[in-house]
Design a protein around this motif. Sequence first.
Motif, PDB file in Angstrom:
ATOM      1  N   ASP A   4       0.832  -1.203   0.000  1.00 50.23           N
ATOM      2  CA  ASP A   4       0.000   0.000   0.000  1.00 50.23           C
ATOM      3  C   ASP A   4       0.870   1.258   0.000  1.00 50.23           C
ATOM      4  N   ASN A   7       2.378   1.678  -3.460  1.00 52.80           N
ATOM      5  CA  ASN A   7       1.351   2.172  -4.375  1.00 52.80           C
ATOM      6  C   ASN A   7       1.035   3.641  -4.143  1.00 52.80           C
ATOM      7  N   LEU A   8       1.217   4.077  -2.914  1.00 57.20           N
ATOM      8  CA  LEU A   8       1.000   5.487  -2.609  1.00 57.20           C
ATOM      9  C   LEU A   8       2.072   6.341  -3.272  1.00 57.20           C
ATOM     10  N   PRO A  11       1.772   5.049  -7.770  1.00 54.31           N
ATOM     11  CA  PRO A  11       0.453   4.448  -8.041  1.00 54.31           C
ATOM     12  C   PRO A  11       0.398   3.781  -9.421  1.00 54.31           C
ATOM     13  N   THR A  20      -5.806   6.190 -11.458  1.00 53.38           N
ATOM     14  CA  THR A  20      -5.185   5.289 -10.492  1.00 53.38           C
ATOM     15  C   THR A  20      -6.039   4.038 -10.312  1.00 53.38           C
TER      16      THR A  20
END
Length: 226
Positions: A4, A7-8, A11, A20
């Motif tokens: 996570d 991905n932040l 993205p 996104t």
Amino acid sequence: MFHDFINLLYPKLCCSCETTLNTNENILCTSCLHELPIADHHLEKDNPVEKIFYGRIPVENATSLLLFEKKGMVQKLIHNLKYRGHKEVGPFLGAWLGSELKELSAWQEITVVVPVPLHRKKLRIRGFNQVAGFGQEIAKSLEVPYRDDLLLKITATKTQTIKKRLARWGTIDETFIIHNSSSLENAHVLLVDDLVTTGATLEACAQKLLKIPNLRISIATMAVTH
């Protein structure tokens, strides 16, 4: 949590609309996935892809997964694959098509998957054959070998216009060679490519392959011009 966080920072974007992606989405967002112009020509007899090759080469089966239109979603998808390094597009489409072909008896006779090759100079510049992941996933679904060392391209061609001119003069036959042809005797080859337009390149590859004794040809592409 680590994924996570990654991905932040980086993205994952939809390969069509570039929004996104959610955690449960892959390659395409749900909206674009539902809007893709699907061809599914393997579900039709005498389909448009087969008709391209009527009177030119004997084809056992032919299909395209998607319909290609200029400035459309499929063009952007293939462009991202070929020129922007989105290699994941090929396996995504190959797994999709392969899962459907393996359920059809006509396609279960395939014995080997062979990609339309790139000339070594273009391969060196691009770094990969955009058809590789597509073909490998189809081969996996059909439980047959994927061989990119049998059909080789020895002459570079730059545009579709040049390809058509070469085909008209018959010299396109000199563009491709077969390595270890004996391994393809009695084979049913699935020839794969990204896009079929005039069919000139696929025809040239097939004509070279069909010189091998008792060889049969089927064709599968990511998309066909619409």
